[in-house]
Write a protein that holds these residues in place. Structure first.
Motif, PDB file in Angstrom:
ATOM      1  N   LEU A   1     -31.979 -21.778  35.041  1.00 54.20           N
ATOM      2  CA  LEU A   1     -31.076 -21.112  35.985  1.00 54.20           C
ATOM      3  C   LEU A   1     -30.211 -20.119  35.223  1.00 54.20           C
ATOM      4  CD1 LEU A   1     -29.741 -21.117  38.859  1.00 54.20           C
ATOM      5  CD2 LEU A   1     -28.308 -22.979  38.042  1.00 54.20           C
ATOM      6  N   VAL A   2     -30.095 -18.900  35.768  1.00 54.25           N
ATOM      7  CA  VAL A   2     -29.265 -17.885  35.106  1.00 54.25           C
ATOM      8  C   VAL A   2     -28.074 -17.548  35.999  1.00 54.25           C
ATOM      9  CG1 VAL A   2     -29.228 -15.599  34.025  1.00 54.25           C
ATOM     10  CG2 VAL A   2     -31.349 -16.924  34.036  1.00 54.25           C
ATOM     11  N   LEU A   3     -26.893 -17.603  35.416  1.00 54.94           N
ATOM     12  CA  LEU A   3     -25.679 -17.219  36.136  1.00 54.94           C
ATOM     13  C   LEU A   3     -25.066 -16.004  35.449  1.00 54.94           C
ATOM     14  CD1 LEU A   3     -23.945 -20.711  36.661  1.00 54.94           C
ATOM     15  CD2 LEU A   3     -25.569 -19.583  38.161  1.00 54.94           C
ATOM     16  N   ILE A   4     -24.645 -15.057  36.253  1.00 56.62           N
ATOM     17  CA  ILE A   4     -23.964 -13.879  35.711  1.00 56.62           C
ATOM     18  C   ILE A   4     -22.504 -13.981  36.140  1.00 56.62           C
ATOM     19  CG2 ILE A   4     -23.820 -11.356  35.794  1.00 56.62           C
ATOM     20  CD1 ILE A   4     -26.914 -11.449  36.447  1.00 56.62           C
ATOM     21  N   ASN A   5     -21.622 -14.145  35.184  1.00 58.92           N
ATOM     22  CA  ASN A   5     -20.194 -14.355  35.471  1.00 58.92           C
ATOM     23  C   ASN A   5     -19.997 -15.460  36.515  1.00 58.92           C
ATOM     24  OD1 ASN A   5     -19.530 -12.291  33.664  1.00 58.92           O
ATOM     25  ND2 ASN A   5     -19.817 -10.753  35.264  1.00 58.92           N
TER      26      ASN A   5
ATOM     27  N   TRP B   1     -27.751 -15.287  39.626  1.00 61.14           N
ATOM     28  CA  TRP B   1     -28.253 -13.951  39.225  1.00 61.14           C
ATOM     29  C   TRP B   1     -29.011 -13.246  40.354  1.00 61.14           C
ATOM     30  CZ3 TRP B   1     -33.016 -13.558  35.437  1.00 61.14           C
ATOM     31  CH2 TRP B   1     -34.063 -14.319  35.911  1.00 61.14           C
ATOM     32  N   GLU B   2     -29.465 -14.010  41.353  1.00 56.13           N
ATOM     33  CA  GLU B   2     -30.172 -13.376  42.474  1.00 56.13           C
ATOM     34  C   GLU B   2     -29.249 -12.451  43.265  1.00 56.13           C
ATOM     35  OE1 GLU B   2     -32.885 -15.788  44.908  1.00 56.13           O
ATOM     36  OE2 GLU B   2     -32.663 -17.329  43.384  1.00 56.13           O
ATOM     37  N   LEU B   3     -27.951 -12.700  43.178  1.00 58.76           N
ATOM     38  CA  LEU B   3     -26.983 -11.819  43.847  1.00 58.76           C
ATOM     39  C   LEU B   3     -26.926 -10.452  43.185  1.00 58.76           C
ATOM     40  CD1 LEU B   3     -24.085 -14.395  44.274  1.00 58.76           C
ATOM     41  CD2 LEU B   3     -25.230 -13.253  46.165  1.00 58.76           C
ATOM     42  N   TYR B   4     -27.383 -10.394  41.944  1.00 59.88           N
ATOM     43  CA  TYR B   4     -27.284  -9.141  41.172  1.00 59.88           C
ATOM     44  C   TYR B   4     -28.655  -8.583  40.802  1.00 59.88           C
ATOM     45  CZ  TYR B   4     -22.520 -10.769  40.920  1.00 59.88           C
ATOM     46  OH  TYR B   4     -21.274 -11.207  41.255  1.00 59.88           O
ATOM     47  N   GLY B   5     -29.660  -8.996  41.536  1.00 57.98           N
ATOM     48  CA  GLY B   5     -30.989  -8.427  41.292  1.00 57.98           C
ATOM     49  C   GLY B   5     -31.804  -9.130  40.228  1.00 57.98           C
TER      50      GLY B   5
END
Lengths: 454, 96
Positions: B63-67, B71-75
């Motif tokens: 699973l990748v989280l950006i901030n 990450w799906e929210l950011y493409g």
């Protein structure tokens, strides 16, 4: 990073009859809905997850998960009980994220609920498997679980897996040795994993009976259940698949009914981990080294396959579980269950047991005939005096009939490489009990009245 | 640009058991996430790269989280990592 406040939500209804323009606006609307919380519509709230194609902020997401969990938890209650009467349940904790999130969600919907509280009396149980998984960070997990259980006000019981061979504290080392021999004697890693799962479930079943609980609640996620759909089918456990992936799976053994519940069935791992990160915080790492390459066993291979499919299409897990929900295990006779894994036996297996004329003439597993449970006699002499001893059922009782095993367990037992293998006592007892019941029924069947007779 | 990379769920075991990495790229204002993953593989990963990276992206099940956000929210893999971002990699494999 895109600024959420720069984008507004477009209404698509005003453009329904405007052909291409509608298509453009619709595309924009779809794009924009990921920039604003689907529930609160507050543009100042930071989004944290794309949940089933809708974006949610932290507050709304936490609220959503708690509400989604509640109906599933309600299904884990005995419907015949008065709603305000607490039901005794066992909460099975593995130390992983899913079970820790489940514990928090149970707390939120029971003790901490402001309204429509569900009444449960939870007893947390952790099965310590460090004797067969040496890289399991047992101490870290136990310290963390004790802290969490204290926080939520649930008692915690820690049971070592070697207790499947009795719980006499004086012969712990001997029991660990037996457990290791019992698990390592199987040639494939898949079988080793499976046998340890059966032992763990049996200990939970036994613990539930001791605590006078009729339910064991697991934190199994939808991804784990979807993995089970593949792995169970691959291992020849298709007959029991519908029960094992359902939210509620009841086994009745010797008049004791225990229900295994899986209320986390609705949630995929992404949802669980993001909830955990926002509500619970950091959890201890379970293993001290990375222990599971994808091809280690059928179970890990299926898990990897499901993750890959889920990565390609986010609907994979839901589709698999919806398909599994449509499967039905035929009506079964509770008197006939697998001695090892407790799944129901198929009609073919039941008919075969019923056709056996004499219990003593059944084909016993050659590997388990009257073997001494202890390879060294000194150890045996110290344990045989207690009721909990592994040796207490030696001699005539240590016979496991393959007829009382399900198809998959028969394959599993065939993989055993150790001619002196001794399995836990409960397996022999189950086997003997099933055969004796079948034989007694056979003997009196001519004298039984048909339900349809007057 | 300076970013923070966090690893958890057992993934840190592949990165010399270090959970948090501060990374500085002096010559860049942003870097595609895809390139960052390759950079991590070449510079931080200490063992079995196939457990972290598959076909140029993170292995399914990580699973990748950006901030702290999905990450799906950011493409997803197409996101451009910017100065000050916190990229979190969490392994969801074989847990529960």
């Amino acid at each position: 990073m895109a600024n959420t406040s720069e984008l507004a939500v477009c209404g698509v209804n005003d453009h329904e009859d405007e052909g291409n323009e509608f298509m453009t606006v619709n595309k924009v609307a779809k794009k924009d809905r990921h920039k604003i919380c689907y529930k609160c519509r507050d543009i100042n709230q930071k989004l944290i997850i794309l949940f089933r194609n809708e974006a949610y902020c932290k507050t709304c997401y936490i609220d959503l998960i708690r509400k989604k969990f509640k109906p599933n938890l309600a299904k884990c209650r005995d419907a015949s009980r008065p709603s305000r009467e607490s039901e005794n349940v066992v909460i099975a904790l593995s130390g992983g994220t899913s079970s820790n999130v489940m514990l928090e969600l149970i707390y939120q919907n029971t003790t901490n609920a402001q309204k429509s509280k569900l009444f449960f009396k939870g007893n947390c149980v952790y099965i310590d498997e460090s004797s067969i998984y040496p890289n399991l960070k047992k101490d870290d997990i136990e310290v963390y679980l004790k802290k969490q259980c204290n926080l939520y006000g649930y008692p915690l019981t820690i049971i070592p897996l070697e207790n499947i061979f009795g719980d006499n504290p004086e012969n712990r080392e001997h029991r660990v040795k037996m457990l290791k021999e019992s698990v390592e004697s199987f040639s494939s890693q898949t079988s080793r994993e499976d046998i340890s799962i059966f032992y763990r479930e049996q200990l939970l079943r036994k613990c539930a009976l001791e605590l006078k609980a009729k339910r064991v609640i697991f934190g199994t996620s939808s991804v784990s259940l979807a993995t089970k759909v593949f792995s169970l089918a691959s291992k020849g456990r298709g007959f029991t698949l519908p029960n094992e992936v359902s939210i509620s799976n009841q086994t009745e053994v010797g008049g004791d009914s225990i229900i295994f519940n899986q209320p986390m069935k609705e949630f995929i791992l992404k949802e669980i981990y993001i909830y955990s990160r926002n509500v619970i915080g950091d959890l201890p790492t379970q293993f001290s080294s990375w222990n599971a390459p994808a091809k280690q066993s059928l179970n890990t291979l299926c898990e990897d396959f499901v993750h890959t499919l889920q990565d390609i299409s986010s609907q994979t897990v839901y589709t698999l579980l919806r398909s599994a929900d449509k499967l039905v295990t035929p009506t079964l006779d509770n008197n006939f269950y697998c001695s090892l894994c407790y799944c129901h036996l198929s009609t073919h297996d039941i008919n075969h047991i019923n056709s056996i004329k004499n219990v003593k003439s059944t084909n016993s597993n050659n590997n388990n005939n009257n073997n001494n449970c202890c390879s060294d006699n000194s150890s045996c002499s110290t344990t045989s005096t207690t009721n909990n001893s592994c040796c207490s059922t030696n001699n005539n009782n240590n016979q496991l009939s393959n007829d009382t095993l399900c198809y998959s367990c028969r394959i599993l037992v065939k993989e055993n490489r150790n001619p002196n293998l001794v399995l836990p006592k409960y397996i022999y007892e189950n086997s003997k009990s099933i055969l004796t019941t079948a034989q007694l029924k056979n003997e009196i069947k001519d004298f039984l009245l048909d339900d349809n007779d007057d | 640009m300076k970013i923070k990379v966090e690893l958890s769920g057992g993934l840190e075991l592949l990165f010399n058991k270090i959970k948090t990495h501060e990374i500085t790229f002096d010559d860049k204002k942003s870097i595609p996430l895809k390139d960052l993953i390759i950079w991590m593989k070449d510079n931080l990963l200490t063992e079995r790269e196939n457990l972290f990276i598959v076909d140029g992206t993170v292995r399914p099940g990580i699973l990748v989280l950006i901030n702290e956000a999905d990450w799906e929210l950011y493409g997803g893999i197409g996101y451009d990592v910017e100065d000050g971002d916190n990229i979190i990699f969490i392994s969801t494999l074989h847990g529960g």
